[in-house]
Design a protein around this motif. Structure first.
Motif, PDB file in Angstrom:
ATOM      1  N   CYS A 227       0.869  -1.179   0.000  1.00 18.71           N
ATOM      2  CA  CYS A 227       0.000   0.000   0.000  1.00 18.71           C
ATOM      3  C   CYS A 227       0.905   1.229   0.000  1.00 18.71           C
ATOM      4  O   CYS A 227       1.666   1.439   0.951  1.00 18.71           O
ATOM      5  CB  CYS A 227      -0.909  -0.011   1.221  1.00 18.71           C
TER       6      CYS A 227
ATOM      7  N   ARG B 245     -15.351  -4.335   9.951  1.00 19.03           N
ATOM      8  CA  ARG B 245     -13.941  -4.290   9.568  1.00 19.03           C
ATOM      9  C   ARG B 245     -13.099  -4.510  10.822  1.00 19.03           C
ATOM     10  O   ARG B 245     -13.348  -3.908  11.861  1.00 19.03           O
ATOM     11  CB  ARG B 245     -13.629  -2.941   8.928  1.00 19.03           C
TER      12      ARG B 245
ATOM     13  N   TRP C 224      -7.834   6.084   3.881  1.00 22.48           N
ATOM     14  CA  TRP C 224      -8.048   4.664   3.581  1.00 22.48           C
ATOM     15  C   TRP C 224      -7.673   4.367   2.135  1.00 22.48           C
ATOM     16  O   TRP C 224      -7.915   5.174   1.231  1.00 22.48           O
ATOM     17  CB  TRP C 224      -9.518   4.292   3.766  1.00 22.48           C
TER      18      TRP C 224
ATOM     19  N   TYR D 135      -7.854  -3.723   3.607  1.00 18.88           N
ATOM     20  CA  TYR D 135      -7.748  -2.281   3.452  1.00 18.88           C
ATOM     21  C   TYR D 135      -6.538  -1.758   4.230  1.00 18.88           C
ATOM     22  O   TYR D 135      -6.287  -2.191   5.354  1.00 18.88           O
ATOM     23  CB  TYR D 135      -8.998  -1.579   3.998  1.00 18.88           C
ATOM     24  N   CYS D 136      -5.844  -0.820   3.625  1.00 23.39           N
ATOM     25  CA  CYS D 136      -4.785  -0.151   4.360  1.00 23.39           C
ATOM     26  C   CYS D 136      -5.291   1.212   4.829  1.00 23.39           C
ATOM     27  O   CYS D 136      -6.215   1.792   4.244  1.00 23.39           O
ATOM     28  CB  CYS D 136      -3.529   0.004   3.517  1.00 23.39           C
ATOM     29  N   TYR D 137      -4.671   1.667   5.890  1.00 23.55           N
ATOM     30  CA  TYR D 137      -5.017   2.959   6.479  1.00 23.55           C
ATOM     31  C   TYR D 137      -3.720   3.627   6.911  1.00 23.55           C
ATOM     32  O   TYR D 137      -2.807   2.957   7.419  1.00 23.55           O
ATOM     33  CB  TYR D 137      -5.936   2.755   7.683  1.00 23.55           C
TER      34      TYR D 137
ATOM     35  N   TRP E 218      -3.317  -2.287   8.613  1.00 24.58           N
ATOM     36  CA  TRP E 218      -4.069  -3.120   7.677  1.00 24.58           C
ATOM     37  C   TRP E 218      -5.320  -3.623   8.402  1.00 24.58           C
ATOM     38  O   TRP E 218      -5.247  -4.051   9.561  1.00 24.58           O
ATOM     39  CB  TRP E 218      -3.258  -4.308   7.197  1.00 24.58           C
ATOM     40  N   HIS E 219      -6.421  -3.583   7.702  1.00 25.03           N
ATOM     41  CA  HIS E 219      -7.688  -4.087   8.216  1.00 25.03           C
ATOM     42  C   HIS E 219      -8.263  -5.045   7.184  1.00 25.03           C
ATOM     43  O   HIS E 219      -7.833  -5.057   6.028  1.00 25.03           O
ATOM     44  CB  HIS E 219      -8.677  -2.925   8.420  1.00 25.03           C
TER      45      HIS E 219
END
Length: 120
Positions: free
Chosen positions: A21, A44, A110, A93-95, A35-36
């Motif tokens: 990411c 999530r 996000w 998903y990355c944050y 990371w989620h």
């Protein structure tokens, strides 16, 4: 700021994948990357995090199998996933908690999500 996630795909149980990411745009530095993952009908959940000091934290379900690490020169975070299980199937998903410039606050962004499917 945009976060571009990649690396998802179909893998057999026991296999490996590496997600990445990259943060682009006005980024002074990234405080924390996380990371989620999310599956249909579920909330999530946090999978892993890494701070600017390289302190890492993992969900119990992935400890010993997943590794999160970052490359600050590229404003990029990675998630190395080994010994994957069908239960790891999800959209990941990355944050990023990003400091945009000197004197500014930090803001969260996000990525768009990348699908990981673990199946034989």
């Amino acid at each position: 700021v945009q976060l571009q996630a990649s690396g998802g795909g179909l893998v057999q149980p026991g296999g490996s994948l590496r997600l990445s990411c990259a943060a682009s745009g006005t980024v002074l530095y990234v405080n924390t990357f996380t990371w989620h993952r999310q599956t249909p009908g579920k909330q999530r959940e946090l999978v892993a995090s890494v701070t600017g000091s390289d302190f890492t934290n993992y969900a119990d379900s992935v400890k010993g199998r997943f590794t999160i690490f970052r490359d600050d020169a590229k404003n990029t975070v990675y998630l190395q996933m080994n010994n994957l299980e069908p239960e790891d199937t999800a959209v990941y998903y990355c944050y990023a908690d990003v400091k945009l410039q000197v004197g500014s606050g930090s803001y969260g962004f996000w990525g768009q999500g990348t699908l990981v499917t673990v199946s034989s």
